[in-house]
Design a protein around this motif. Sequence first.
Motif, PDB file in Angstrom:
ATOM      1  N   VAL A  44       0.836  -1.202   0.000  1.00 24.84           N
ATOM      2  CA  VAL A  44       0.000   0.000   0.000  1.00 24.84           C
ATOM      3  C   VAL A  44       0.870   1.250   0.000  1.00 24.84           C
ATOM      4  CG1 VAL A  44      -1.641   1.337   1.386  1.00 24.84           C
ATOM      5  CG2 VAL A  44      -2.008  -1.095   1.042  1.00 24.84           C
ATOM      6  N   ARG A  45       1.977   1.209   0.706  1.00 25.22           N
ATOM      7  CA  ARG A  45       2.862   2.381   0.744  1.00 25.22           C
ATOM      8  C   ARG A  45       3.565   2.606  -0.587  1.00 25.22           C
ATOM      9  NH1 ARG A  45       5.396   1.722   6.760  1.00 25.22           N
ATOM     10  NH2 ARG A  45       3.488   2.264   7.850  1.00 25.22           N
ATOM     11  N   THR A  70       0.387  11.290  -4.795  1.00 23.43           N
ATOM     12  CA  THR A  70       0.802  10.305  -3.791  1.00 23.43           C
ATOM     13  C   THR A  70      -0.404   9.809  -2.998  1.00 23.43           C
ATOM     14  OG1 THR A  70       2.945  11.397  -3.612  1.00 23.43           O
ATOM     15  CG2 THR A  70       2.333   9.909  -1.830  1.00 23.43           C
ATOM     16  N   LEU A  71      -1.249  10.718  -2.581  1.00 23.78           N
ATOM     17  CA  LEU A  71      -2.446  10.339  -1.825  1.00 23.78           C
ATOM     18  C   LEU A  71      -3.353   9.441  -2.658  1.00 23.78           C
ATOM     19  CD1 LEU A  71      -4.323  10.603   0.626  1.00 23.78           C
ATOM     20  CD2 LEU A  71      -5.296  12.615  -0.475  1.00 23.78           C
ATOM     21  N   ARG A  74      -1.882   5.890  -3.112  1.00 21.65           N
ATOM     22  CA  ARG A  74      -1.964   5.083  -1.892  1.00 21.65           C
ATOM     23  C   ARG A  74      -3.398   4.649  -1.599  1.00 21.65           C
ATOM     24  NH1 ARG A  74       1.911   7.102   2.911  1.00 21.65           N
ATOM     25  NH2 ARG A  74       3.863   6.345   2.059  1.00 21.65           N
ATOM     26  N   LEU A  75      -4.349   5.551  -1.777  1.00 29.14           N
ATOM     27  CA  LEU A  75      -5.747   5.196  -1.513  1.00 29.14           C
ATOM     28  C   LEU A  75      -6.248   4.143  -2.497  1.00 29.14           C
ATOM     29  CD1 LEU A  75      -7.337   8.639  -0.593  1.00 29.14           C
ATOM     30  CD2 LEU A  75      -6.843   6.724   0.929  1.00 29.14           C
ATOM     31  N   CYS A  78      -4.856   0.853  -1.515  1.00 26.50           N
ATOM     32  CA  CYS A  78      -5.557   0.373  -0.325  1.00 26.50           C
ATOM     33  C   CYS A  78      -6.927  -0.202  -0.704  1.00 26.50           C
ATOM     34  CB  CYS A  78      -5.705   1.522   0.665  1.00 26.50           C
ATOM     35  SG  CYS A  78      -6.386   1.050   2.246  1.00 26.50           S
ATOM     36  N   ASP A 113      -3.012   5.633   7.244  1.00 25.80           N
ATOM     37  CA  ASP A 113      -1.587   5.524   6.960  1.00 25.80           C
ATOM     38  C   ASP A 113      -1.262   6.136   5.601  1.00 25.80           C
ATOM     39  OD1 ASP A 113       1.075   4.544   7.639  1.00 25.80           O
ATOM     40  OD2 ASP A 113       0.775   3.141   5.979  1.00 25.80           O
ATOM     41  N   SER A 114      -2.230   6.154   4.716  1.00 21.95           N
ATOM     42  CA  SER A 114      -2.032   6.783   3.409  1.00 21.95           C
ATOM     43  C   SER A 114      -1.771   8.278   3.542  1.00 21.95           C
ATOM     44  CB  SER A 114      -3.262   6.566   2.529  1.00 21.95           C
ATOM     45  OG  SER A 114      -3.472   5.211   2.292  1.00 21.95           O
TER      46      SER A 114
END
Length: 121
Positions: A44-45, A70-71, A74-75, A78, A113-114
Amino acid sequence: MSDRIIYLVITLFSSAVIVRYLGAEQYGTLSIALSFIALITPVVRLGIDQIAIRALLGDTAAPGTVLGTTLILRLVACLILVPPLILIAYRLYPTQPEIGIITAILSIGLIFDSLSFIDLW
């Protein structure tokens, strides 16, 4: 250095309290769910922090664009990985549905965490 020692002491104390409160069986259930989450956390990271830092330090891209991308990455990672993970937890432990439920609850933390990359700004 002292902050690391304090962190270790607090972690040790809180772990002992949790184990004592939950007991062996329930703590084992929690450990299984945590291990499922630990399997997908690196994916996920996406290792995108280093790429974002390079882009933020360079003058080629706007900071808002880099952080927004980046957000979103990551989302999306996820949202793609969490549902199959929960299904796998239910399939591997069909007699213990609480493992799937705990995995689903803990996976909410991956969404938050994202947002951890905001520290890069």
